[in-house]
Design a protein around this motif. Structure first.
Motif, PDB file in Angstrom:
ATOM      1  N   TRP A  93       0.828  -1.200   0.000  1.00  0.00           N
ATOM      2  CA  TRP A  93       0.000   0.000   0.000  1.00  0.00           C
ATOM      3  C   TRP A  93       0.864   1.253   0.000  1.00  0.00           C
ATOM      4  N   MET A  94       1.916   1.259   0.795  1.00  0.00           N
ATOM      5  CA  MET A  94       2.791   2.440   0.878  1.00  0.00           C
ATOM      6  C   MET A  94       3.426   2.741  -0.484  1.00  0.00           C
ATOM      7  N   GLU A  95       3.841   1.720  -1.179  1.00  0.00           N
ATOM      8  CA  GLU A  95       4.449   1.923  -2.499  1.00  0.00           C
ATOM      9  C   GLU A  95       3.429   2.517  -3.462  1.00  0.00           C
ATOM     10  N   GLU A  96       2.212   2.001  -3.394  1.00  0.00           N
ATOM     11  CA  GLU A  96       1.140   2.496  -4.257  1.00  0.00           C
ATOM     12  C   GLU A  96       0.782   3.938  -3.911  1.00  0.00           C
ATOM     13  N   ALA A  97       0.871   4.277  -2.615  1.00  0.00           N
ATOM     14  CA  ALA A  97       0.512   5.625  -2.145  1.00  0.00           C
ATOM     15  C   ALA A  97       1.680   6.612  -2.225  1.00  0.00           C
ATOM     16  N   LYS A  98       2.812   6.160  -2.748  1.00  0.00           N
ATOM     17  CA  LYS A  98       4.010   6.999  -2.874  1.00  0.00           C
ATOM     18  C   LYS A  98       4.558   7.440  -1.519  1.00  0.00           C
ATOM     19  N   LEU A  99       4.457   6.542  -0.538  1.00  0.00           N
ATOM     20  CA  LEU A  99       5.034   6.768   0.779  1.00  0.00           C
ATOM     21  C   LEU A  99       6.104   5.719   1.031  1.00  0.00           C
ATOM     22  N   THR A 100       6.950   5.973   2.053  1.00  0.00           N
ATOM     23  CA  THR A 100       8.065   5.068   2.324  1.00  0.00           C
ATOM     24  C   THR A 100       8.076   4.643   3.782  1.00  0.00           C
ATOM     25  N   LEU A 101       8.152   3.342   4.015  1.00  0.00           N
ATOM     26  CA  LEU A 101       8.320   2.842   5.373  1.00  0.00           C
ATOM     27  C   LEU A 101       9.775   3.025   5.791  1.00  0.00           C
ATOM     28  N   HIS A 102       9.994   3.495   7.013  1.00  0.00           N
ATOM     29  CA  HIS A 102      11.362   3.649   7.512  1.00  0.00           C
ATOM     30  C   HIS A 102      11.988   2.270   7.642  1.00  0.00           C
ATOM     31  N   PRO A 103      13.112   2.024   6.948  1.00  0.00           N
ATOM     32  CA  PRO A 103      13.684   0.668   6.917  1.00  0.00           C
ATOM     33  C   PRO A 103      14.191   0.158   8.260  1.00  0.00           C
ATOM     34  N   GLU A 104      14.589   1.062   9.157  1.00  0.00           N
ATOM     35  CA  GLU A 104      15.130   0.642  10.450  1.00  0.00           C
ATOM     36  C   GLU A 104      14.073   0.642  11.553  1.00  0.00           C
ATOM     37  N   LYS A 105      13.153   1.587  11.499  1.00  0.00           N
ATOM     38  CA  LYS A 105      12.176   1.713  12.570  1.00  0.00           C
ATOM     39  C   LYS A 105      10.944   0.831  12.377  1.00  0.00           C
ATOM     40  N   THR A 106      10.702   0.375  11.148  1.00  0.00           N
ATOM     41  CA  THR A 106       9.586  -0.532  10.898  1.00  0.00           C
ATOM     42  C   THR A 106      10.055  -1.961  11.128  1.00  0.00           C
ATOM     43  N   ARG A 107       9.361  -2.696  12.013  1.00  0.00           N
ATOM     44  CA  ARG A 107       9.821  -4.034  12.376  1.00  0.00           C
ATOM     45  C   ARG A 107       8.671  -4.858  12.942  1.00  0.00           C
ATOM     46  N   THR A 108       8.902  -6.156  13.052  1.00  0.00           N
ATOM     47  CA  THR A 108       7.940  -7.027  13.719  1.00  0.00           C
ATOM     48  C   THR A 108       8.527  -7.455  15.060  1.00  0.00           C
ATOM     49  N   VAL A 109       7.659  -7.602  16.057  1.00  0.00           N
ATOM     50  CA  VAL A 109       8.088  -7.935  17.414  1.00  0.00           C
ATOM     51  C   VAL A 109       7.222  -9.081  17.937  1.00  0.00           C
ATOM     52  N   ASP A 110       7.885 -10.123  18.452  1.00  0.00           N
ATOM     53  CA  ASP A 110       7.181 -11.230  19.097  1.00  0.00           C
ATOM     54  C   ASP A 110       7.128 -10.927  20.595  1.00  0.00           C
ATOM     55  N   MET A 111       5.977 -10.458  21.053  1.00  0.00           N
ATOM     56  CA  MET A 111       5.858 -10.026  22.446  1.00  0.00           C
ATOM     57  C   MET A 111       5.730 -11.186  23.432  1.00  0.00           C
ATOM     58  N   SER A 112       5.811 -12.409  22.931  1.00  0.00           N
ATOM     59  CA  SER A 112       5.830 -13.553  23.853  1.00  0.00           C
ATOM     60  C   SER A 112       7.252 -13.822  24.359  1.00  0.00           C
TER      61      SER A 112
END
Length: 453
Positions: free
Chosen positions: A296-315
């Motif tokens: 969606w971001m690519e289609e909307a001409k926006l950019t996800l921050h490569p370092e700050k965007t992440r997945t977290v396993d809260m278990s």
């Protein structure tokens, strides 16, 4: 035959239904009429609003807009006209704006750019300051169009929306975590407010608004030139200045499609302006959510921050994510803790330090009263943080206060050791110093007492 008067019960029911409409769409009395609200409720022809300009230039709307701008205070723009100066002859200024808008000759002035520090960070972010007049017009436009978009905004969007706020977003996060959504996609859009494409944003605005004058004013806000010091920058084709009254609404309009797409794909996203997280039940779901976001971001001409965007396993022990000033973290014992984000702690300390310098010449009572003004507001937001964190802040503040007392008693260094006997905690209680931990304990006790009755 004498006509039967409507019953009080029916009148009361109609009144409640009417009030419900005002609340539902967060419409401003004096700007929106009953007939407009009724049209909004049933839907207008073609789902587009054609006649809104007269609501913007209405004297009543401009007066309400001025009151909002005045209450928010803020610095002057490039014309040097302050809130105080505007207020001295506000009536004539508002009449001039009314005439300019009616004749369609109103033009926004350039935006003054200043750089402000990010909370708890050495980094700075740009802030665009429109003139007071432009802020009034933006507020008037916002009041005229906001209910139209409020009707369509997704449920779990909380930022800069009437009747919603950070606490609502945090409550939703708590609910989802407790429900087992412990795989987090922590999302950061790189320079969001500075990179929203004007053409794509206006397409979304035109889906609801067809009044040419209103559309022209909005485009004028987007294309304002920027002045930084003595440097003039030409208008860009992207970005909506942080600091503009209408910018948060426009930012929400642009991301609303993402809200609905994520919800339609079964993802639980909680968004506050450009701060957002997706709470998932498995790593596979989190990975799929991140991929959908990237598309969606690519289609909307926006950019996800490569370092700050992440997945977290809260278990996992020690795992954490930050959201709206709080840090959610899994303790060594496996308990999910709600802490204060380190940046938020640093910001509080930076605010308290100037109030507690050892050379402070005020009385201890006056210093305590000054600190209290900061602490009470801070506690109102962070009262759900872990008790030990609040206690630690209390101890740090008392240490700063004891250091002042040492200085006044011709002792060197900061408060420590025997100072706890010289000036025990009860001494600061007598001064009236607000205690975060005590406030939390009192509130918890009150809630428990209420639950048993």
């Amino acid at each position: 035959m004498k006509r039967e008067e409507p019953s009080a019960q029916v009148s009361e029911r109609d009144k409640q239904a009417e009030e419900s409409l005002w609340q539902r769409y967060k419409a401003e009395l004096g700007v929106w009429s009953k007939s407009m609200l009724a049209a909004l409720e049933r839907g207008v022809k073609g789902n587009k609003w054609f006649s809104l300009a007269d609501k913007v230039w209405s004297e009543r709307t401009l007066e309400l807009a001025w009151e909002k701008v005045k209450s928010n205070a803020g610095a002057c723009g490039v014309d040097g006209i302050t809130i105080e100066r505007f207020g001295k002859d506000s009536q004539s200024r508002l009449l001039a704006v009314n005439e300019q808008l009616k004749r369609n000759i109103y033009q926004s002035k350039p935006v003054k750019r200043v750089w402000i520090e990010k909370p708890g960070s050495t980094e700075k972010r740009p802030l665009g300051i429109p003139t007071v007049t432009d802020r009034v017009v933006q507020a008037a436009v916002k009041m005229a169009i906001e209910p139209i978009f409020e009707k369509q905004f997704a449920e779990h969007s909380y930022g800069f929306r009437p009747g919603r706020g950070c606490k609502d977003a945090l409550r939703r996060v708590d609910e989802l975590l407790k429900a087992g959504n412990t795989y987090i996609v922590d999302v950061d859009i790189k320079g969001y407010f500075d990179t929203i494409p004007h053409d794509r944003l206006m397409v979304k605005v035109r889906e609801q608004i067809a009044d040419g004058k209103v559309l022209g004013w909005i485009e004028g806000f987007l294309k304002q030139r920027v002045i930084e010091g003595n440097n003039w920058q030409e208008a860009k084709e992207e970005g909506t200045p942080q600091g503009g009254v209408i910018s948060p609404l426009l930012a929400n309009i642009y991301l609303d499609e993402l809200d609905w797409q994520m919800a339609g794909s079964g993802f639980e996203m909680v968004r506050y302006a450009d701060d957002m997280i997706v709470l998932c039940r498995s790593q596979e779901e989190a990975t799929a959510a991140l991929e959908r976001l990237k598309e969606w971001m690519e289609e909307a001409k926006l950019t996800l921050h490569p370092e700050k965007t992440r997945t977290v396993d809260m278990s996992e022990i020690g795992s954490h994510f930050d959201f709206l000033g709080y840090r959610f973290q899994r303790s060594r014992r496996g308990k999910l803790m709600k802490l204060v984000r380190p940046k938020s702690l640093r910001k509080l300390r930076e605010t308290i330090k100037p109030k507690t310098r050892r050379t402070n010449g005020k009385s201890m009572e006056a210093i305590a009263a000054d600190i209290n003004r900061t602490l009470k507001g801070w506690y109102s937001y962070f009262k759900n943080a872990k008790a030990s964190e609040l206690g630690s802040i209390d101890g740090w503040i008392r240490m700063r206060m004891r250091s002042i007392l040492r200085k006044r008693n011709r002792l060197k260094g900061r408060g420590r050791g025997r100072d706890h006997q010289r000036w025990p905690n009860r001494y600061f209680m007598k001064l009236g110093l607000f205690c975060l931990l005590a406030a939390q304990e009192t509130e918890i006790a009150s809630l428990r007492k209420g639950a048993t009755h």
